[in-house]
Design a protein around this motif. Structure first.
Motif, mmCIF file in Angstrom:
data_model
loop_
_atom_site.group_PDB
_atom_site.id
_atom_site.type_symbol
_atom_site.label_atom_id
_atom_site.label_comp_id
_atom_site.label_asym_id
_atom_site.label_seq_id
_atom_site.Cartn_x
_atom_site.Cartn_y
_atom_site.Cartn_z
ATOM 1 N N VAL A 16 0.960 -1.256 -0.088
ATOM 2 C CA VAL A 16 0.115 -0.218 -0.017
ATOM 3 C C VAL A 16 0.946 1.329 0.028
ATOM 4 N N ALA A 17 0.716 2.070 -0.996
ATOM 5 C CA ALA A 17 1.371 3.415 -1.161
ATOM 6 C C ALA A 17 0.551 4.430 -0.634
ATOM 7 N N LEU A 18 1.258 5.545 0.023
ATOM 8 C CA LEU A 18 0.429 6.712 0.399
ATOM 9 C C LEU A 18 1.127 8.084 -0.277
ATOM 10 N N VAL A 19 0.387 8.911 -0.796
ATOM 11 C CA VAL A 19 1.049 10.013 -1.552
ATOM 12 C C VAL A 19 0.486 11.128 -0.663
ATOM 13 N N ALA A 20 1.239 12.026 0.055
ATOM 14 C CA ALA A 20 0.916 13.186 0.670
ATOM 15 C C ALA A 20 1.165 14.116 -0.316
ATOM 16 N N GLY A 21 -0.067 15.090 -0.747
ATOM 17 C CA GLY A 21 0.321 16.203 -1.704
ATOM 18 C C GLY A 21 0.037 15.563 -2.966
ATOM 19 N N ALA A 22 -0.957 14.898 -3.235
ATOM 20 C CA ALA A 22 -1.324 14.052 -4.595
ATOM 21 C C ALA A 22 -2.193 14.842 -5.613
ATOM 22 N N SER A 23 -2.643 16.010 -5.184
ATOM 23 C CA SER A 23 -3.738 16.394 -6.184
ATOM 24 C C SER A 23 -3.141 17.269 -7.441
ATOM 25 N N PHE A 30 3.141 10.656 -9.104
ATOM 26 C CA PHE A 30 3.954 9.671 -8.221
ATOM 27 C C PHE A 30 2.668 8.480 -8.073
ATOM 28 N N ALA A 31 1.462 8.994 -7.628
ATOM 29 C CA ALA A 31 0.414 8.122 -7.316
ATOM 30 C C ALA A 31 -0.049 7.370 -8.505
ATOM 31 N N GLN A 32 -0.033 7.924 -9.823
ATOM 32 C CA GLN A 32 -0.433 7.056 -10.787
ATOM 33 C C GLN A 32 1.021 5.873 -11.181
ATOM 34 N N ALA A 33 2.072 6.373 -10.985
ATOM 35 C CA ALA A 33 3.097 5.540 -11.199
ATOM 36 C C ALA A 33 3.247 4.271 -10.178
ATOM 37 N N LEU A 34 2.880 4.411 -8.902
ATOM 38 C CA LEU A 34 2.933 3.562 -7.855
ATOM 39 C C LEU A 34 1.923 2.507 -8.118
ATOM 40 N N ALA A 35 0.385 2.917 -8.706
ATOM 41 C CA ALA A 35 -0.403 2.196 -8.987
ATOM 42 C C ALA A 35 0.042 1.204 -10.066
ATOM 43 N N ARG A 36 0.673 1.615 -11.237
ATOM 44 C CA ARG A 36 1.221 1.202 -12.219
ATOM 45 C C ARG A 36 2.115 -0.242 -11.885
ATOM 46 N N ALA A 37 3.053 0.251 -10.723
ATOM 47 C CA ALA A 37 4.045 -0.593 -10.356
ATOM 48 C C ALA A 37 3.348 -1.850 -9.444
ATOM 49 N N GLY A 38 2.292 -1.506 -8.966
ATOM 50 C CA GLY A 38 1.358 -2.617 -8.562
ATOM 51 C C GLY A 38 1.134 -2.461 -7.062
ATOM 52 N N ALA A 39 1.053 -1.344 -6.909
ATOM 53 C CA ALA A 39 0.662 -0.900 -5.136
ATOM 54 C C ALA A 39 -0.770 -0.331 -5.335
ATOM 55 N N ILE A 51 -8.667 15.110 -5.499
ATOM 56 C CA ILE A 51 -8.192 13.690 -5.787
ATOM 57 C C ILE A 51 -8.854 12.764 -6.092
ATOM 58 N N GLU A 52 -10.328 12.994 -5.650
ATOM 59 C CA GLU A 52 -11.142 11.926 -6.008
ATOM 60 C C GLU A 52 -11.383 11.385 -7.316
ATOM 61 N N GLU A 53 -11.392 12.402 -8.281
ATOM 62 C CA GLU A 53 -11.516 11.962 -9.633
ATOM 63 C C GLU A 53 -10.271 11.452 -10.231
ATOM 64 N N LEU A 54 -9.230 11.909 -9.607
ATOM 65 C CA LEU A 54 -7.900 11.259 -10.048
ATOM 66 C C LEU A 54 -7.521 9.825 -9.682
ATOM 67 N N THR A 62 -5.277 1.037 -13.718
ATOM 68 C CA THR A 62 -4.437 -0.061 -13.441
ATOM 69 C C THR A 62 -5.092 -1.218 -12.939
ATOM 70 N N GLY A 63 -6.384 -1.085 -12.319
ATOM 71 C CA GLY A 63 -7.122 -2.258 -11.700
ATOM 72 C C GLY A 63 -6.700 -2.532 -10.289
ATOM 73 N N ARG A 64 -5.739 -1.154 -9.690
ATOM 74 C CA ARG A 64 -5.350 -1.283 -8.198
ATOM 75 C C ARG A 64 -6.564 -0.575 -7.449
ATOM 76 N N LYS A 65 -6.523 -0.966 -6.031
ATOM 77 C CA LYS A 65 -7.456 -0.168 -5.262
ATOM 78 C C LYS A 65 -6.895 1.472 -4.994
ATOM 79 N N THR A 66 -7.803 2.290 -4.949
ATOM 80 C CA THR A 66 -7.174 3.533 -4.720
ATOM 81 C C THR A 66 -8.419 4.215 -3.674
ATOM 82 N N LEU A 67 -7.877 5.118 -2.982
ATOM 83 C CA LEU A 67 -8.356 5.862 -1.887
ATOM 84 C C LEU A 67 -8.152 7.371 -1.789
ATOM 85 N N ALA A 68 -9.059 8.274 -1.726
ATOM 86 C CA ALA A 68 -8.793 9.737 -1.702
ATOM 87 C C ALA A 68 -9.162 10.092 -0.207
#
Length: 262
Positions: A16-23, A30-39, A51-54, A62-68
């Protein structure tokens, strides 16, 4: 044909990856890349609507779970609440990109105390809040992990009209080293990326002025960096493959920080 060796080496599958300042800007990239890498990815910013739309777009791609989640790095309770919610909904973040920050250009003699306080409280103390909270949650869960602080080449050197910004980022570099030293025994690595000139919301207006364009032309690369060029070093630092790399302040700047003053 895919390269299984490289895919396995830098995969973040199961994390699970967390990005502070992801808007926007670096954090969104970074948020997009981390999901592409499997997180699975937790996107944090003060304004959740940004960030909800992103988060939805990243999940769809990516098919990964995301949370805003809402996070104000200037508020310790807000930071703690975001990490707690992330752990309850997706799992304890083991890759944390502390990227929230502000910036301005102002002559040193004209900078106000309010401007100084805002800069240091956001860029330095805010990053301290995120890093400390991230480490406490990892240690409590018995997990190893990686914290990546976004510093700047202005944390390694200075330029005109960046007194508080350069000071805050120099503090981030030293804070990164201190955290790395103390938390290595827990298997928590802490590193800093030191970007050169990358066009983001913070500096877009300044870099597009005549003076800004002249500054870019004076750098060895003679251009601003592309956000995608920050992704490979970030993923390298995030990956468990870099388990013996910690306390590093890595410039990503097209040789800007090593250019001799003419």
């Amino acid at each position: 044909m895919s390269n299984d060796y490289l895919n396995g080496l830098f995969s973040l599958e199961g994390q699970v990856a967390l990005v502070a300042g992801a808007s926007s800007g670096i954090g969104a990239e970074f948020a997009q890349a981390l999901a592409r890498a499997g997180a699975d990815v937790v996107l944090c910013a003060r304004r959740v609507d940004r960030i909800e739309e992103l988060a939805k777009e990243i999940a769809k791609e990516t098919g990964r779970k995301t949370l805003a989640l809402s996070m104000d790095v200037k508020d310790a309770a807000s930071v703690e609440a975001a990490f707690t919610d992330a752990a309850e909904q997706l799992g304890t973040p083991t890759v944390v990109c502390a990227n929230a920050g502000v910036g301005h250009m102002v002559p040193a003699l004209e900078e106000t105390e309010e401007q100084w306080d805002h800069m240091l409280d956001t860029n330095l103390k805010g990053m301290w809040r995120v890093g400390k909270t991230a480490a406490k949650h990892m240690i409590s869960a018995g997990l190893k992990g990686s914290i990546i602080n976004t510093a700047s080449i202005l944390g390694l050197g200075v330029s005109n009209q960046h007194l508080s910004y350069a000071t805050s980022k120099a503090g981030v570099v030293q804070m990164t080293r201190a955290m790395a030293l103390e938390w290595q025994r827990y298997g928590i690595r802490v590193n800093a990326l030191c970007p050169g000139f990358f066009v983001t919301e913070i500096n877009e207006e300044g870099l597009n002025t005549e003076r800004g364009l002249q500054m870019l032309k004076a750098t060895p690369a003679r251009r601003a960096g592309e956000l995608a060029e920050l992704v490979p070093p970030m993923l390298m630092l995030a990956s468990p493959a870099s388990s013996f790399t910690t306390g590093v302040a890595l410039p990503v700047d097209g040789a800007h920080s090593v250019k001799l003053v003419p």
